[in-house]
Motif scaffolding. Structure first.
Motif, PDB file in Angstrom:
ATOM      1  N   ALA A 239      15.513  24.014  42.695  1.00 50.92           N
ATOM      2  CA  ALA A 239      16.471  23.767  43.769  1.00 50.92           C
ATOM      3  C   ALA A 239      15.772  23.276  45.033  1.00 50.92           C
ATOM      4  O   ALA A 239      16.222  22.327  45.686  1.00 50.92           O
ATOM      5  CB  ALA A 239      17.268  25.037  44.065  1.00 50.92           C
ATOM      6  N   GLU A 240      14.661  23.916  45.389  1.00 48.51           N
ATOM      7  CA  GLU A 240      13.944  23.489  46.594  1.00 48.51           C
ATOM      8  C   GLU A 240      13.419  22.070  46.442  1.00 48.51           C
ATOM      9  O   GLU A 240      13.465  21.274  47.401  1.00 48.51           O
ATOM     10  CB  GLU A 240      12.804  24.448  46.915  1.00 48.51           C
ATOM     11  N   ALA A 241      12.937  21.729  45.260  1.00 50.38           N
ATOM     12  CA  ALA A 241      12.454  20.366  45.032  1.00 50.38           C
ATOM     13  C   ALA A 241      13.589  19.359  45.219  1.00 50.38           C
ATOM     14  O   ALA A 241      13.387  18.275  45.788  1.00 50.38           O
ATOM     15  CB  ALA A 241      11.853  20.253  43.635  1.00 50.38           C
ATOM     16  N   GLU A 242      14.775  19.703  44.750  1.00 43.87           N
ATOM     17  CA  GLU A 242      15.923  18.797  44.898  1.00 43.87           C
ATOM     18  C   GLU A 242      16.329  18.668  46.365  1.00 43.87           C
ATOM     19  O   GLU A 242      16.682  17.573  46.830  1.00 43.87           O
ATOM     20  CB  GLU A 242      17.094  19.303  44.058  1.00 43.87           C
TER      21      GLU A 242
ATOM     22  N   GLU B  99      19.679  19.131  34.264  1.00 48.32           N
ATOM     23  CA  GLU B  99      20.861  18.957  35.094  1.00 48.32           C
ATOM     24  C   GLU B  99      22.103  18.902  34.220  1.00 48.32           C
ATOM     25  O   GLU B  99      22.137  18.199  33.204  1.00 48.32           O
ATOM     26  CB  GLU B  99      20.762  17.698  35.949  1.00 48.32           C
ATOM     27  N   MET B 100      23.123  19.638  34.608  1.00 44.71           N
ATOM     28  CA  MET B 100      24.367  19.696  33.864  1.00 44.71           C
ATOM     29  C   MET B 100      25.163  18.409  34.022  1.00 44.71           C
ATOM     30  O   MET B 100      25.262  17.853  35.118  1.00 44.71           O
ATOM     31  CB  MET B 100      25.215  20.882  34.343  1.00 44.71           C
ATOM     32  N   VAL B 101      25.742  17.949  32.933  1.00 48.11           N
ATOM     33  CA  VAL B 101      26.666  16.824  32.956  1.00 48.11           C
ATOM     34  C   VAL B 101      28.051  17.355  33.314  1.00 48.11           C
ATOM     35  O   VAL B 101      28.537  18.316  32.695  1.00 48.11           O
ATOM     36  CB  VAL B 101      26.709  16.112  31.598  1.00 48.11           C
ATOM     37  N   VAL B 102      28.688  16.782  34.322  1.00 48.42           N
ATOM     38  CA  VAL B 102      30.036  17.194  34.716  1.00 48.42           C
ATOM     39  C   VAL B 102      31.035  16.478  33.819  1.00 48.42           C
ATOM     40  O   VAL B 102      31.085  15.243  33.804  1.00 48.42           O
ATOM     41  CB  VAL B 102      30.318  16.861  36.192  1.00 48.42           C
TER      42      VAL B 102
ATOM     43  N   ALA C  79      21.288  29.607  36.086  1.00 46.95           N
ATOM     44  CA  ALA C  79      21.703  28.324  36.642  1.00 46.95           C
ATOM     45  C   ALA C  79      21.507  28.357  38.148  1.00 46.95           C
ATOM     46  O   ALA C  79      21.432  29.431  38.768  1.00 46.95           O
ATOM     47  CB  ALA C  79      23.164  28.024  36.305  1.00 46.95           C
ATOM     48  N   VAL C  80      21.440  27.178  38.736  1.00 45.35           N
ATOM     49  CA  VAL C  80      21.401  27.063  40.188  1.00 45.35           C
ATOM     50  C   VAL C  80      22.171  25.807  40.566  1.00 45.35           C
ATOM     51  O   VAL C  80      22.079  24.781  39.883  1.00 45.35           O
ATOM     52  CB  VAL C  80      19.957  27.023  40.726  1.00 45.35           C
ATOM     53  N   THR C  81      22.970  25.918  41.616  1.00 49.27           N
ATOM     54  CA  THR C  81      23.661  24.735  42.134  1.00 49.27           C
ATOM     55  C   THR C  81      23.027  24.340  43.468  1.00 49.27           C
ATOM     56  O   THR C  81      22.568  25.192  44.229  1.00 49.27           O
ATOM     57  CB  THR C  81      25.167  24.973  42.333  1.00 49.27           C
ATOM     58  N   VAL C  82      23.039  23.053  43.726  1.00 44.97           N
ATOM     59  CA  VAL C  82      22.594  22.500  45.008  1.00 44.97           C
ATOM     60  C   VAL C  82      23.766  21.684  45.546  1.00 44.97           C
ATOM     61  O   VAL C  82      24.184  20.704  44.928  1.00 44.97           O
ATOM     62  CB  VAL C  82      21.348  21.615  44.849  1.00 44.97           C
ATOM     63  N   GLY C  83      24.301  22.111  46.676  1.00 43.80           N
ATOM     64  CA  GLY C  83      25.447  21.438  47.251  1.00 43.80           C
ATOM     65  C   GLY C  83      25.160  20.975  48.673  1.00 43.80           C
ATOM     66  O   GLY C  83      24.412  21.626  49.413  1.00 43.80           O
ATOM     67  N   HIS C  84      25.743  19.849  49.049  1.00 43.84           N
ATOM     68  CA  HIS C  84      25.529  19.360  50.415  1.00 43.84           C
ATOM     69  C   HIS C  84      26.681  18.450  50.814  1.00 43.84           C
ATOM     70  O   HIS C  84      27.282  17.757  49.984  1.00 43.84           O
ATOM     71  CB  HIS C  84      24.202  18.606  50.528  1.00 43.84           C
ATOM     72  N   GLY C  85      26.985  18.464  52.098  1.00 44.07           N
ATOM     73  CA  GLY C  85      27.965  17.544  52.639  1.00 44.07           C
ATOM     74  C   GLY C  85      27.418  16.127  52.651  1.00 44.07           C
ATOM     75  O   GLY C  85      26.213  15.917  52.833  1.00 44.07           O
ATOM     76  N   VAL C  86      28.293  15.156  52.457  1.00 47.40           N
ATOM     77  CA  VAL C  86      27.867  13.764  52.451  1.00 47.40           C
ATOM     78  C   VAL C  86      27.585  13.278  53.870  1.00 47.40           C
ATOM     79  O   VAL C  86      26.593  12.596  54.122  1.00 47.40           O
ATOM     80  CB  VAL C  86      28.930  12.885  51.764  1.00 47.40           C
TER      81      VAL C  86
ATOM     82  N   VAL D 213      28.835  17.039  47.621  1.00 44.69           N
ATOM     83  CA  VAL D 213      28.218  16.860  46.302  1.00 44.69           C
ATOM     84  C   VAL D 213      27.707  18.203  45.807  1.00 44.69           C
ATOM     85  O   VAL D 213      26.989  18.907  46.536  1.00 44.69           O
ATOM     86  CB  VAL D 213      27.064  15.843  46.362  1.00 44.69           C
ATOM     87  N   THR D 214      28.069  18.557  44.576  1.00 43.26           N
ATOM     88  CA  THR D 214      27.538  19.767  43.942  1.00 43.26           C
ATOM     89  C   THR D 214      26.865  19.375  42.641  1.00 43.26           C
ATOM     90  O   THR D 214      27.510  18.810  41.746  1.00 43.26           O
ATOM     91  CB  THR D 214      28.649  20.792  43.650  1.00 43.26           C
ATOM     92  N   ARG D 215      25.574  19.652  42.537  1.00 42.04           N
ATOM     93  CA  ARG D 215      24.822  19.417  41.302  1.00 42.04           C
ATOM     94  C   ARG D 215      24.381  20.756  40.749  1.00 42.04           C
ATOM     95  O   ARG D 215      24.098  21.698  41.504  1.00 42.04           O
ATOM     96  CB  ARG D 215      23.612  18.520  41.580  1.00 42.04           C
ATOM     97  N   THR D 216      24.300  20.846  39.429  1.00 43.25           N
ATOM     98  CA  THR D 216      23.987  22.109  38.766  1.00 43.25           C
ATOM     99  C   THR D 216      22.839  21.916  37.797  1.00 43.25           C
ATOM    100  O   THR D 216      22.801  20.943  37.043  1.00 43.25           O
ATOM    101  CB  THR D 216      25.219  22.631  37.994  1.00 43.25           C
TER     102      THR D 216
END
Length: 363
Positions: free
Chosen positions: A118-121, A14-17, A82-89, A67-70
């Motif tokens: 990504a699917e696991a997350e 996971e990338m550190v922002v 890379a893959v990002t997983v984003g979702h509304g709070v 939230v956007t995680r990479t």
């Protein structure tokens, strides 16, 4: 930080922002931005979708509403995907997945490993729907893929085939259209005058440059929330979004912090004082950058008065004074959204590329 070992030499972390773009830990973020731009160019043949690290960083940092995680895939020290997983709070149903792998790294398992992560997350979040988008060149080729809506088509690419093989359905096709901002504005002026005459005195144009004036934020929040309910979305599961004045202020701050300029042209329904339609144009800090049209909407209860033409034309004409060196506007619209595409085509927007909207319902 969780590390996934997927094979000889391949790791996913996971990338550190970073807090700032010049911090010691910002190298991965800069690499992600470069990868994103390279993938967009490879997929569409155009550089119109490129973004800067300064524009993107506020979106990753602010997790109040979205939230956007990479997750980065490395072979040794080389970034290969890379893959990002984003979702509304506040929106509980879906998560968005953006997979980025350059053509030279496809076919070695990198793309599948990232999609699996990504699917696991998404499952760990408790979301029941994954959504993803693919970019495509203007020509659909000899074996085009047609969405469930039946509108439009996209080319069959390795990315599209990977999603299909992993249980995603092609729900919708969006057209990316481009408009020449350096062309003669007379046709736009004429269309605006004609549309205003049809709209009549019950409607008036209100425009501003972000940040949104405090007295307009609540009304604009209500109008922007309708993007989740009033825009054609096929069978995509879209949660109704909740917006208020504070969320508008946070969104505006992300634009400003990223060095972006945003013009909003809206139409106010005079009898009720509510916003009936709006259009957003966005560009970065450097002169001559491509302009992006973000949200455009005529609320359902106000359709039939040519308000879509009003907000588009009014903002184009306003924009020529704000970003006179910008060469063109680029915008995405669902292929089944014929009312908006009719307006675009009448203005002179031409197809430039396409996007596929994919969805997978998790068991």
């Amino acid at each position: 930080m969780t590390v996934t070992h997927t094979g000889p030499g391949l790791t996913i972390t996971e990338m550190v922002v970073p807090a700032h773009l010049d911090d010691a830990d910002a190298a991965d973020f800069h690499a992600l931005v470069a990868l994103n731009n390279a993938v967009c160019l490879a997929d569409t043949g155009l550089d119109d979708l490129s973004r800067t690290a300064a524009e993107m960083l506020p979106e990753w940092q602010d997790r109040t509403d979205h939230v956007t995680r990479t997750f980065l895939a490395h072979e040794g020290r080389a970034l290969v995907g890379a893959v990002t997983v984003g979702h509304g709070v506040a929106e509980p149903t879906s998560a968005e997945v953006d997979l980025m792998v350059l053509p030279e790294h496809w076919g070695r398992g990198v793309e599948q490993a990232l999609l699996d992560r990504a699917e696991a997350e998404v499952r760990a979040l408790g979301r029941r729907v994954m959504q993803a988008w693919t970019l495509h060149r203007a020509a659909a080729g000899t074996a085009p893929l047609v969405p469930k809506t039946g509108w439009g088509a996209i080319s069959s690419t390795p990315h599209a085939r990977l999603l299909a093989e992993n249980g995603f359905a092609l729900e919708q096709v969006e057209r990316n259209s481009a408009f020449d901002l350096q062309a003669d504005p007379a046709p736009v002026e004429r269309m605006l005058a004609e549309a205003l005459a049809v709209a009549g005195d019950d409607y008036r144009v209100v425009s501003w440059t972000v940040p949104t004036p405090p007295e307009l934020r609540a009304g604009y929040a209500w109008a922007l929330s309708r993007m989740s309910t009033d825009v054609p979305s096929g069978d995509l599961e879209i949660d109704e979004e909740t917006w208020d004045a504070e969320r508008i202020a946070r969104r505006d701050a992300r634009f400003v912090d990223g060095g972006q300029t945003v013009s909003v042209a809206a139409v106010e329904h005079v009898p009720t004082g509510t916003i009936a339609a709006f259009n957003e144009l966005v560009t970065g800090s450097a002169p001559g950058e491509v302009t992006h049209q973000y949200c455009t909407l005529v609320l359902k209860e106000h359709r039939g008065h040519r308000l879509g033409i009003v907000v588009k034309c009014a903002n184009i004409l306003r924009w020529r004074g704000i970003a006179p060196q910008s060469p063109r506007i680029t915008t995405f619209n669902a292929e089944e959204n014929r009312p908006m595409l009719d307006i675009n085509e009448a203005l002179g927007f031409a197809p430039a590329s396409y996007a596929g909207a994919w969805q997978k319902r998790l068991a």
